[in-house]
Design a protein around this motif. Structure first.
Motif, PDB file in Angstrom:
ATOM      1  N   ARG A   1      70.289  60.002  80.086  1.00  0.00           N
ATOM      2  CA  ARG A   1      70.592  61.376  80.136  1.00  0.00           C
ATOM      3  C   ARG A   1      71.881  62.110  80.514  1.00  0.00           C
ATOM      4  O   ARG A   1      72.310  62.973  80.062  1.00  0.00           O
ATOM      5  CB  ARG A   1      69.312  61.966  80.812  1.00  0.00           C
ATOM      6  N   TYR A   2      72.392  61.396  81.551  1.00  0.00           N
ATOM      7  CA  TYR A   2      73.835  61.758  82.156  1.00  0.00           C
ATOM      8  C   TYR A   2      74.640  61.732  80.946  1.00  0.00           C
ATOM      9  O   TYR A   2      75.951  62.468  80.925  1.00  0.00           O
ATOM     10  CB  TYR A   2      74.217  60.853  83.250  1.00  0.00           C
ATOM     11  N   VAL A   3      74.658  60.695  80.101  1.00  0.00           N
ATOM     12  CA  VAL A   3      75.810  60.463  79.099  1.00  0.00           C
ATOM     13  C   VAL A   3      75.622  61.823  78.291  1.00  0.00           C
ATOM     14  O   VAL A   3      76.628  62.205  77.407  1.00  0.00           O
ATOM     15  CB  VAL A   3      75.522  59.218  78.309  1.00  0.00           C
ATOM     16  N   VAL A   4      74.161  62.217  77.695  1.00  0.00           N
ATOM     17  CA  VAL A   4      74.280  63.431  77.043  1.00  0.00           C
ATOM     18  C   VAL A   4      74.800  64.453  77.566  1.00  0.00           C
ATOM     19  O   VAL A   4      75.539  65.435  76.837  1.00  0.00           O
ATOM     20  CB  VAL A   4      72.537  63.605  76.709  1.00  0.00           C
ATOM     21  N   VAL A   5      74.670  64.577  78.852  1.00  0.00           N
ATOM     22  CA  VAL A   5      75.284  65.785  79.569  1.00  0.00           C
ATOM     23  C   VAL A   5      76.768  65.652  79.498  1.00  0.00           C
ATOM     24  O   VAL A   5      77.419  66.538  79.294  1.00  0.00           O
ATOM     25  CB  VAL A   5      74.631  65.851  81.195  1.00  0.00           C
ATOM     26  N   TYR A   6      77.276  64.663  79.816  1.00  0.00           N
ATOM     27  CA  TYR A   6      78.565  64.381  79.737  1.00  0.00           C
ATOM     28  C   TYR A   6      79.166  64.781  78.160  1.00  0.00           C
ATOM     29  O   TYR A   6      80.168  65.487  78.120  1.00  0.00           O
ATOM     30  CB  TYR A   6      78.893  62.700  79.867  1.00  0.00           C
ATOM     31  N   ASP A   7      78.504  64.305  77.279  1.00  0.00           N
ATOM     32  CA  ASP A   7      78.952  64.569  75.912  1.00  0.00           C
ATOM     33  C   ASP A   7      78.939  66.155  75.685  1.00  0.00           C
ATOM     34  O   ASP A   7      79.944  66.553  74.885  1.00  0.00           O
ATOM     35  CB  ASP A   7      78.206  63.804  74.822  1.00  0.00           C
ATOM     36  N   LYS A   8      77.857  66.763  76.203  1.00  0.00           N
ATOM     37  CA  LYS A   8      77.703  68.136  75.800  1.00  0.00           C
ATOM     38  C   LYS A   8      79.063  68.960  76.567  1.00  0.00           C
ATOM     39  O   LYS A   8      79.624  69.592  76.201  1.00  0.00           O
ATOM     40  CB  LYS A   8      76.533  68.795  76.482  1.00  0.00           C
ATOM     41  N   LEU A   9      79.235  68.480  77.860  1.00  0.00           N
ATOM     42  CA  LEU A   9      80.329  69.200  78.672  1.00  0.00           C
ATOM     43  C   LEU A   9      81.653  68.844  78.291  1.00  0.00           C
ATOM     44  O   LEU A   9      82.703  69.915  77.942  1.00  0.00           O
ATOM     45  CB  LEU A   9      80.332  68.690  80.328  1.00  0.00           C
ATOM     46  N   PHE A  10      81.626  67.592  77.597  1.00  0.00           N
ATOM     47  CA  PHE A  10      83.264  67.101  77.106  1.00  0.00           C
ATOM     48  C   PHE A  10      83.415  68.050  75.915  1.00  0.00           C
ATOM     49  O   PHE A  10      84.422  68.434  75.730  1.00  0.00           O
ATOM     50  CB  PHE A  10      83.047  65.692  76.626  1.00  0.00           C
ATOM     51  N   LYS A  11      82.257  68.468  75.060  1.00  0.00           N
ATOM     52  CA  LYS A  11      82.761  69.276  73.833  1.00  0.00           C
ATOM     53  C   LYS A  11      82.678  70.693  74.268  1.00  0.00           C
ATOM     54  O   LYS A  11      83.740  71.218  73.763  1.00  0.00           O
ATOM     55  CB  LYS A  11      81.306  69.135  72.917  1.00  0.00           C
ATOM     56  N   MET A  12      82.238  71.009  75.275  1.00  0.00           N
ATOM     57  CA  MET A  12      82.666  72.578  75.603  1.00  0.00           C
ATOM     58  C   MET A  12      83.719  72.567  76.236  1.00  0.00           C
ATOM     59  O   MET A  12      84.446  73.765  76.145  1.00  0.00           O
ATOM     60  CB  MET A  12      81.568  72.788  76.662  1.00  0.00           C
ATOM     61  N   ILE A  13      84.150  71.588  77.086  1.00  0.00           N
ATOM     62  CA  ILE A  13      85.607  71.785  77.493  1.00  0.00           C
ATOM     63  C   ILE A  13      86.746  71.736  76.297  1.00  0.00           C
ATOM     64  O   ILE A  13      87.785  72.602  76.503  1.00  0.00           O
ATOM     65  CB  ILE A  13      85.838  70.654  78.554  1.00  0.00           C
ATOM     66  N   ASN A  14      86.558  70.885  75.506  1.00  0.00           N
ATOM     67  CA  ASN A  14      87.438  70.741  74.233  1.00  0.00           C
ATOM     68  C   ASN A  14      87.397  72.044  73.266  1.00  0.00           C
ATOM     69  O   ASN A  14      88.386  72.498  72.676  1.00  0.00           O
ATOM     70  CB  ASN A  14      87.188  69.724  73.532  1.00  0.00           C
ATOM     71  N   GLU A  15      86.240  72.690  73.206  1.00  0.00           N
ATOM     72  CA  GLU A  15      86.018  73.807  72.563  1.00  0.00           C
ATOM     73  C   GLU A  15      86.474  75.234  73.259  1.00  0.00           C
ATOM     74  O   GLU A  15      86.220  76.206  72.947  1.00  0.00           O
ATOM     75  CB  GLU A  15      84.794  74.042  71.995  1.00  0.00           C
TER      76      GLU A  15
END
Length: 244
Positions: free
Chosen positions: A14-28
């Protein structure tokens, strides 16, 4: 900001899913560079995860250089690319290469001391006296970095330096020494002594520092200048480009 829906994959922690989401939000640019993330309780609530899971994801983002935790202030988005043109693989002042903030000014103090066993051990040679220089680097009226320099008196004579001229000494240590040297010998350590070492001007940060020990040589076996550079974790990044 509204709660954020996570689409989970049972194969991924689950922490990987959260990481991916936050990574995308930062890039966007949902979270712009240099902005503060919501508090950890608030961000965990928005994502619908536990604080433990959130912290695991944040630790990965910190490792990747996208987020920086500033003690007592929170988590901040940092720029993805350093403005520095090169890293520590090039000869030059490590403070300007590694500090993330723009340095506004440098304070300098000079003193002459007898050659103690400590100084002789660092320089690896005998000298009749050493010149010690303290440099405090400031950004936005705060002290953000500190360098302690040891110079054998012979270097002062060889370069015809005027110890009463602080501007001349500063230019020599900041720029000229790197232009004139043959090579440097650099060691990187971790330190918690930066604040009390900095004496009258403690660094405004947490207690963790990179310590760069830098011997500067010019066609000799022994250094003509030795620097101990204290760089706080929260304002620094160390980069090396290796070429095969």
């Amino acid at each position: 900001m509204d709660n954020i829906n996570l689409i989970t994959d049972k194969k991924e922690p689950r922490y990987v899913v959260v990481y991916d989401k936050l990574f995308k939000m930062i890039n966007e640019k949902t979270f712009p560079e240099n902005s503060r993330l919501p508090s950890e309780p608030k961000l965990a609530e928005m994502l619908g995860v536990s604080r433990t899971t959130l912290r695991q994801a944040l630790s990965l983002l910190i490792d990747d250089g996208l987020v920086k935790n500033i003690h007592g202030k929170g988590n901040y988005i940092i720029r993805k690319e350093s403005k520095k043109s090169n890293g520590l693989e090039k000869v030059g002042n490590p403070t300007y290469k590694c500090i993330d903030l723009s340095i506004d000014s440098v304070e300098l103090e000079i003193r002459i001391e007898p050659p103690s066993d400590y100084y002789l051990n660092i320089l690896g040679q005998k000298t009749v006296a050493v010149v010690c220089v303290d440099r405090w680097y400031k950004a936005k009226e705060e002290y953000i970095s500190y360098t302690f320099t040891i110079i054998p008196i012979e270097t002062i004579v060889d370069f015809n330096l005027d110890l009463n001229n602080k501007d001349e000494i500063l230019e020599f240590l900041e720029t000229k020494i790197y232009m004139d040297c043959s090579f440097t010998n650099t060691r990187i350590k971790f330190s918690t002594s930066g604040n009390f070492t900095a004496n009258n001007h403690p660094i405004t940060c947490d207690k963790k520092f990179y310590l760069i020990e830098e011997g500067i040589f010019k066609h000799k076996e022994f250094p003509i200048v030795f620097n101990k550079v204290y760089l706080p974790f929260q304002h620094s990044s160390l980069n090396l480009t290796q070429i095969k």
